[in-house]
Structure formats: C-alpha cells, structure tokens
Design an enzyme around this catalytic site. Structure first.
Site, short mmCIF file in Angstrom:
data_model
loop_
_atom_site.label_atom_id
_atom_site.label_comp_id
_atom_site.label_asym_id
_atom_site.label_seq_id
_atom_site.Cartn_x
_atom_site.Cartn_y
_atom_site.Cartn_z
N ILE A 36 2.27 2.94 2.43
CA ILE A 36 3.47 2.91 3.28
C ILE A 36 4.52 1.98 2.66
O ILE A 36 5.71 2.31 2.61
CB ILE A 36 3.10 2.49 4.72
CG1 ILE A 36 2.16 3.53 5.34
CG2 ILE A 36 4.36 2.33 5.57
CD1 ILE A 36 1.51 3.11 6.65
N GLU A 61 -0.14 -6.57 22.37
CA GLU A 61 0.52 -5.39 22.93
C GLU A 61 -0.46 -4.59 23.79
O GLU A 61 -1.66 -4.62 23.54
CB GLU A 61 1.09 -4.52 21.80
CG GLU A 61 0.05 -3.93 20.87
CD GLU A 61 0.68 -3.18 19.69
OE1 GLU A 61 1.56 -3.72 18.98
OE2 GLU A 61 0.26 -2.02 19.49
N ALA A 118 3.56 -3.41 10.88
CA ALA A 118 2.17 -3.51 10.45
C ALA A 118 1.23 -3.63 11.66
O ALA A 118 0.69 -2.62 12.14
CB ALA A 118 2.01 -4.68 9.50
N ARG A 119 1.06 -4.82 12.16
CA ARG A 119 0.22 -5.07 13.32
C ARG A 119 0.71 -6.32 14.00
O ARG A 119 1.17 -7.25 13.35
CB ARG A 119 -1.24 -5.32 12.90
CG ARG A 119 -2.10 -4.08 12.74
CD ARG A 119 -2.38 -3.38 14.07
NE ARG A 119 -3.21 -2.21 13.89
CZ ARG A 119 -2.75 -0.97 13.62
NH1 ARG A 119 -1.47 -0.75 13.50
NH2 ARG A 119 -3.60 0.04 13.50
N HIS A 172 5.29 0.57 19.34
CA HIS A 172 4.27 1.00 18.36
C HIS A 172 4.32 2.53 18.15
O HIS A 172 3.35 3.25 18.44
CB HIS A 172 2.86 0.56 18.83
CG HIS A 172 1.88 0.47 17.70
ND1 HIS A 172 0.84 -0.43 17.67
CD2 HIS A 172 1.77 1.18 16.55
CE1 HIS A 172 0.13 -0.26 16.57
NE2 HIS A 172 0.68 0.71 15.85
N ILE A 173 5.46 2.97 17.64
CA ILE A 173 5.68 4.42 17.50
C ILE A 173 5.94 4.84 16.05
O ILE A 173 6.44 5.93 15.81
CB ILE A 173 6.85 4.91 18.38
CG1 ILE A 173 8.15 4.12 18.07
CG2 ILE A 173 6.50 4.83 19.85
CD1 ILE A 173 9.41 4.75 18.66
N GLY A 201 0.86 -1.19 0.00
CA GLY A 201 0.00 0.00 0.00
C GLY A 201 0.88 1.23 0.00
O GLY A 201 2.06 1.18 -0.37
N ARG A 203 -1.69 -8.49 -2.31
CA ARG A 203 -2.89 -9.16 -2.83
C ARG A 203 -3.08 -8.85 -4.31
O ARG A 203 -3.38 -9.70 -5.10
CB ARG A 203 -4.13 -8.69 -2.07
CG ARG A 203 -4.50 -9.57 -0.90
CD ARG A 203 -5.66 -9.01 -0.16
NE ARG A 203 -5.45 -7.56 0.06
CZ ARG A 203 -6.25 -6.79 0.78
NH1 ARG A 203 -7.30 -7.30 1.35
NH2 ARG A 203 -6.00 -5.50 0.95
C1 GLV Z 1 -0.88 2.87 13.57
O1 GLV Z 1 -0.55 1.76 13.81
C2 GLV Z 1 -1.99 3.22 12.72
O2 GLV Z 1 -2.70 2.30 12.27
O3 GLV Z 1 -2.20 4.40 12.48
#
Ligand code: GLV
Length: 328
Positions: free
Chosen positions: A158, A269, A239-240, A287-288, A156, A179
């Site tokens: 990013i 987290e 990502a996550r 997560h920064i 995407g 995908r």
């Molecule tokens: C951060 O993880 C966001 O989804 O903005």
C-alpha cells in the site's frame, strides 16, 4: 460426510454467504450483532473454522474454548486481531486478505491526504453552516500536494501504491522509511528514496503512515515525533489505531504544532478520542480505506476461498502461519 461447521462472525455479502453455504454448515450473523469476546468464543466453541473481520479477537483465551477450530480466515489485510503465536500453538491456521485491497486503499490514502491538505471537510462544514458570505484571500488556504515532499512510513504494497501516485501523478518528491529497504528496482519504480525515521519526520511535508500494528509499532508517532515535524506538515494515518498517540496528536493539532491530520483509524475505535472531535484541522473517517464495493467483495471472496481451499485439503491462498495441521 457432514460439512465442516463455520462461524461467519459478522454480516457479509449475501453472495459470499451463499457460496460458503455450498461447502459448509454455517452459523452467520447477518444482523451484524456486536458480540463480546465471550459470546464470540461461545459461538466458536463447536466450530471447525471461522470467517473473521479485523474486530474479532482470536487469542489464547478464545482458543482454549475452541477445541475443534482449525482455521480463521480474516477479511482484512491487517491481522493484529489474531494472536498468531497462540494460534500456531493451538494448531489453528490464520489467513488474511492481502493484495486485493492495495490499490483501493492507496487511492483512499491519497484522497485523505488531499482532503486534509486542502481543508476540504473543514470548508464544507463552514459552507453548510451558512458562514460563507464573502471571498477572502486566505479562506481555507492549505498546503500544496504537487511538488511537495511526501513521506511514507511503512513501505509495503500500500505504501508503494501511495508513493507511485505521489511521484508519477503529482510530481512529488517521495521519501520513505521502512524496517527493510526496498530493492533498487522497486525504489526506482516508486521513485522513492530511503531515509532514516528522524529525517523522514523532519523533511516530509505530508507524512502517510502505512505500517502494520504490533507491540513494537505502538505509538510510533507520539509527542516527541510530532515535535520533529514541520509546523506546516500534514499527518495521515490509514494504518491502525495505536500507531499514533491520539491524545498527543490532538494536542499537537490544537496548538498547530503540525498543520493538520487525516485519520481513518483510531485508538480504541469505534470510539474516537474526544479531543480529536473538537479540533477543526483534522479529517476523520470511520476506517473505510478499503471500502469500495468491488474491493470489499474481493476481500470477502478471498477469505471464503481460503476456507474452501483448506477444507478441500488444498494449500490456503494467503496463510499467515504454518501450524502443524494436526487433524483434531
Ligand atoms: C483494513 O484495515 C484491513 O486491514 O484490511
């Protein structure tokens, strides 16, 4: 006419609160107290809208207690905290905060990649511990970024930002899997070649994960995928949590199945898998990736803009669903 009632679920910039106050009857949480799901639902139960962050879960159980709720504006690009189907069914509009964080997050992905491949935090811990007594030829020797093969999973906005940094700034060969394949013009702009997932895993020197989390992307990287990677490879997750099986990754780092990892996101987290805390070859950040002052302000302002537009009867700026906007 009375103002719509809005809950701002977490502490946020005072200037954003001041702006929202001009439009809404606000309940804020400037102490940044942690609320359980039940406490969130209770506070939302008499609200017309919500300003949420990625940790605030909005699902059928919460929605059932919120008959007046019409919109939830997330101050995050990711929205796996939203059950979009349940929100649509309940007639609740969901918005997120894309675009404004793209370049900042891509910068961070690259920073984490460089810190990981060049063993920056590991070497700093060594220095701070007073262990640096002499030079040695292989002290914290890592792997090169320039000229290496950069793999990106999830292409995407990013992912594209990271590809451009790698290809144009560091002369990397960029490959990606997604995908859907980018169109030829975008591929050329990113200097990125499309490959299958297995080829990506086998060929990348550095693999960056930038795909959204969903049930389908749960544990996209587990023991089997790690087994395909080069033993010299680094893995970066911005990502996550949940996209990587953190227990499998910790085991792979311990046995040096792969060389190193850089993680900004974690399963469960803010808890972090205890084994990740004991391996030296991992860089861990809380997560920064989007955390610069201008970008966080832009994200909060976009969430506020979505709320303001919606209650002024204008189209939301960044909608995620199209519920029938029945006036409740
Ligand atoms: C951060 O993880 C966001 O989804 O903005």
């Amino acid at each position: 006419m009375s103002k719509p009632k809005i809950l701002v679920a977490r502490a946020v910039f005072p200037e954003v609160i001041a702006r929202l106050e001009q439009h809404f009857d606000l309940q804020t949480n400037q102490n940044d107290d942690s609320w359980s799901k039940a406490e969130l639902a209770e506070r939302l139960s008499d609200k017309d809208g919500a300003f949420t962050t990625g940790g605030d879960r909005i699902d059928a159980e919460v929605l059932a207690q919120c008959p007046r709720l019409k919109i939830c504006a997330n101050m995050a690009v990711g929205y796996n905290n939203f059950d979009l189907d349940a929100m649509t069914a309940a007639g609740v509009l969901a918005t997120n905060a894309p675009d404004v964080l793209t370049e900042t997050t891509a910068d961070f992905g690259f920073a984490l990649l460089m810190a990981t491949a060049r063993r920056i935090t590991e070497s700093e811990h060594f220095l701070r511990a007073g262990q640096w007594t002499k030079w040695s030829y292989d002290m914290f020797a890592g792997s090169d970024i320039h000229g290496a093969t950069l793999g990106i999973l999830g292409m995407g906005r990013i992912g594209q930002g990271i590809a451009k940094r790698g290809a144009h700034g560091f002369g990397m060969k960029v490959i990606y899997h997604n995908r859907s394949r980018l169109d030829a013009a975008l591929e050329a702009e990113c200097k990125a070649g499309y490959v299958g997932k297995e080829e990506l895993l086998r060929t990348a020197d550095h693999l960056v994960l930038v795909l959204p989390y969903s049930a389908a992307s749960h544990h996209t990287i587990g023991a089997a995928e790690l087994a395909l990677m080069k033993p010299t490879a680094t893995l970066i997750n911005i990502a996550r949590g949940g996209i990587v099986d953190d227990a499998a990754l910790a085991a792979a780092l311990k046995t040096r199945r792969i060389a190193a990892a850089g993680l900004d996101v974690f399963e469960g987290e803010p808890a972090v898998h205890p084994d990740l805390l004991t391996v030296p070859n991992v860089v861990l950040t809380p997560h920064i990736a989007s955390a610069t002052v201008p970008t966080r302000l832009a994200m909060a302002s976009l969430a506020a803009d979505n709320l303001i537009a919606f209650f002024e009867g204008k189209p939301p700026l960044t909608p995620l669903n199209q519920p029938l906007q029945a006036i409740k």
